[in-house]
Design a protein around this motif. Sequence first.
Motif, short mmCIF file in Angstrom:
data_model
loop_
_atom_site.label_atom_id
_atom_site.label_comp_id
_atom_site.label_asym_id
_atom_site.label_seq_id
_atom_site.Cartn_x
_atom_site.Cartn_y
_atom_site.Cartn_z
N HIS A 9 0.84 -1.21 0.00
CA HIS A 9 0.00 0.00 0.00
C HIS A 9 0.87 1.26 0.00
N GLN A 10 1.92 1.24 0.84
CA GLN A 10 2.84 2.38 0.88
C GLN A 10 3.53 2.58 -0.47
N LEU A 11 3.88 1.46 -1.11
CA LEU A 11 4.54 1.51 -2.41
C LEU A 11 3.63 2.18 -3.45
N GLU A 12 2.34 1.83 -3.42
CA GLU A 12 1.38 2.45 -4.34
C GLU A 12 1.28 3.95 -4.10
N GLU A 13 1.27 4.35 -2.81
CA GLU A 13 1.18 5.77 -2.48
C GLU A 13 2.39 6.54 -3.01
N TYR A 14 3.60 5.98 -2.78
CA TYR A 14 4.81 6.66 -3.26
C TYR A 14 4.88 6.66 -4.78
N ASP A 15 4.36 5.59 -5.41
CA ASP A 15 4.36 5.54 -6.87
C ASP A 15 3.45 6.64 -7.44
N ASP A 16 2.28 6.82 -6.79
CA ASP A 16 1.37 7.90 -7.21
C ASP A 16 2.00 9.27 -7.00
N LYS A 17 2.70 9.43 -5.87
CA LYS A 17 3.36 10.71 -5.60
C LYS A 17 4.46 10.98 -6.63
N LYS A 18 5.21 9.93 -6.98
CA LYS A 18 6.27 10.12 -7.97
C LYS A 18 5.69 10.46 -9.33
N THR A 19 4.58 9.79 -9.69
CA THR A 19 3.93 10.09 -10.96
C THR A 19 3.49 11.56 -11.01
N GLU A 20 2.91 12.03 -9.90
CA GLU A 20 2.48 13.43 -9.82
C GLU A 20 3.67 14.38 -9.91
N ALA A 21 4.75 14.03 -9.21
CA ALA A 21 5.96 14.87 -9.26
C ALA A 21 6.55 14.89 -10.66
N ASP A 22 6.53 13.73 -11.34
CA ASP A 22 7.05 13.67 -12.71
C ASP A 22 6.23 14.53 -13.66
N LYS A 23 4.91 14.58 -13.44
CA LYS A 23 4.07 15.44 -14.26
C LYS A 23 4.48 16.91 -14.08
N LYS A 24 4.74 17.28 -12.82
CA LYS A 24 5.16 18.65 -12.56
C LYS A 24 6.53 18.94 -13.17
N VAL A 25 7.42 17.95 -13.11
CA VAL A 25 8.75 18.12 -13.72
C VAL A 25 8.60 18.41 -15.21
N ALA A 26 7.73 17.61 -15.89
CA ALA A 26 7.52 17.82 -17.33
C ALA A 26 6.91 19.19 -17.60
N GLU A 27 5.92 19.56 -16.76
CA GLU A 27 5.25 20.86 -16.95
C GLU A 27 6.21 22.02 -16.74
N TYR A 28 6.97 21.98 -15.62
CA TYR A 28 7.87 23.10 -15.32
C TYR A 28 9.06 23.13 -16.28
N SER A 29 9.50 21.95 -16.73
CA SER A 29 10.61 21.90 -17.70
C SER A 29 10.21 22.61 -18.98
N ASP A 30 8.97 22.36 -19.42
CA ASP A 30 8.49 22.99 -20.63
C ASP A 30 8.43 24.50 -20.48
N LYS A 31 7.95 24.97 -19.31
CA LYS A 31 7.87 26.41 -19.07
C LYS A 31 9.25 27.04 -19.00
N VAL A 32 10.18 26.35 -18.31
CA VAL A 32 11.54 26.87 -18.19
C VAL A 32 12.21 26.96 -19.56
N GLU A 33 12.02 25.93 -20.40
CA GLU A 33 12.62 25.95 -21.74
C GLU A 33 12.09 27.11 -22.56
N LYS A 34 10.77 27.33 -22.48
CA LYS A 34 10.18 28.43 -23.25
C LYS A 34 10.70 29.78 -22.77
N LEU A 35 10.81 29.95 -21.45
CA LEU A 35 11.32 31.21 -20.90
C LEU A 35 12.79 31.40 -21.27
#
Length: 697
Positions: free
Chosen positions: A244-270
């Motif tokens: 159960h803990q593994l699933e929670e951390y996997d979901d958190k990592k997936t969410e963090a990875d989404k933010k990494v992709a989003e912010y990376s795109d914004k940083v590149e454009k800027l």
Amino acid sequence: MEFKSITITNFLSYYDVNEIEFAPTTTIFIGQNNTGKSKLFDAINFALYSRVFLTDPTSDGTNGKWISDIKEISTFVVNNHKLNEALAANDDSLKVAVSLLIDNKTSYITVERSIDFKKSTEKFIYATNNFSVTELDKLDGHVIANDVGEAAEDRLSIYFAPSIKDFFLFQGESANRIMQLQKGGNFSRAVKEIARLSVFEDAKDLAESYVGTVHNRITRKQNKNKEQKEQQEKLQFSIETKKHQLEEYDDKKTEADKKVAEYSDKVEKLEDELSQLKEFEDYFKQKKTFEDNMKRIKAELNEANLEKSDIAEDAVFYKIREKIEEFKDFYSKLEEKGEVPPSIFAAEINKALKAELCPICGADLHEGSRGCEYAKSRLPKCDTDKLGSYLRDLNSTFGNANEDIQRIPQNLEKILERKRQLEQKKTRLFKEKEELQGILDNTKINADTEEKKKKADEVSHSLRHYSDLLEKAKLDSSKNEGSIGILNRELQKLRHEFKMLVVDDDDIDDRDKILTIYAEKLKNAMNKLYALAHDTAYNEVQKRANEYYKEMTKENAALVGDIKIDTSTSEIYTVDEQGFRIRNINQGNRISIQLAVIAGILTVAQEQFDQQYPFVTDAPVSTLGGDNKLSTVETMINCFEQSIIIIKDDTSTKNKTNDEIRKLIKESDNVGLAYELSLSKAENISDQYTTYKKIKG
């Protein structure tokens, strides 16, 4: 699979009945803004997938969204001129429809989707919708299928997999959305479908389920010993908690990875914006040097950690080196003393049994005699010679390894000293990073207007803001990845303890013990097989994407690098010859990267499904210019057996003959048909509608 024609009736900007043919090679549609280009793309999407792109800006800042609810579509899909005409004529009903004729090698498929409206107090409201898929045999014209409703949807999905709809029906403005690699994203679903990863995923899940089934079976047969039962339940509870803990951390990592992709795109454009200003030239040079140094040190640290792990594994032999020395000549000394009995070969015993007489002592070996039974009992033990050979080989191996074992402490000290030096370099790099940020914050803009200066300051401030968010997101992803690694190791240890607990239970029979061991091995094998299939699929898409990318950018003066599809970071980017990521690429190359990956995934899909998909694209190169625009369109023409390219006409009416796309239309043998879209003349905007004329074919 080839699109033959489309019939559009009173749909969006298309008034009355419009029959448009497609070439078996390439068909190009050109037109100014708001002439119905995207509405043609919507018509194809409506027919195949019951969706229309609503261009109203959404709350998240995107340029619109796909609408799939048929009743919501009905609120805006009727052609305005037809609507005014029907109201003026006091008609009781009107109909919106799109029909797509498809050549499927041995048959013709007609896909038709429509919405019926009824009159209700000075307006038309939704009444019903209809969907049908009809397939006729080319040879004799007999009806192969005539499905409606859900049956039609099921039949169509056989020919047009829903997972790749955003790839062969490619909308340039939504490229960023469909290129996301996160778990559950469009790209991931498409790769999963074309590589048949669901088969491997099902096998993995079945193996996992089998492990659970075996464990449940063992549990039911478990003995009454209270202490052992409590220990087993405790282990099982711990395993479930860790999962159960593994699933929670996997979901958190997936969410963090989404933010990494989003912010990376914004940083590149800027960064793209700032890189245009000469004042930031020094900042970007130092930033590139800093990133290269950081990557190099991280790679060296990783290598040092791997070496340390190898030494740590060997260190156990160092602790028992004296025992190894004692064991080294164990067997040879026993042989010298004559304490090891000589081996009697199985062939000699069988020969004696056949003769029914022992050649050594003359004992009777007739069937049923005590001598015969004893001789037979010795047959499984006739491997003393093999054991001796094995022990001698083992002694030799230990002897050869002993010299390396003696050097373990010195090697360990060297690697630890190397790690300390690398960590010090890493600490100095973080100071350099702070200095780099200082350069960004303190750079003075020599803009000719206050407005430009203000804009540059805003971009610089936003870059700092999103860079901080990106670092935090990367840190969150890394922390969660570390937690996942720790939990996986803990879970593996708990499962091993559970397995050993069961295997050591004397009340469990041998069959149960074997099932327990091999169920776990089967699960591990299926996990590895899935990982192999997953990586192979992405590698094949990456390989094809690079082939197309080279073709698209062959006229570029600058080298553009290689496309990298990195599932570990959920990113698609380019790397140089050393494998370092290329930053600050221009918008033109970014679009080329997206198109190359789209072409790559479609090519792999065509091979896997044994189905050639028409490539239909709306505004694929709207932000491109110069050689990139022309070479990208040429690549699309060459990549696919059939392509339908809907593209903006950038030229003025006085200079159309000089437009590179029009020139391509005229000169390319691969362009079979071309149309120019425009708007009809009318006194009111609501009475205007799309008209088209054939300019080639």
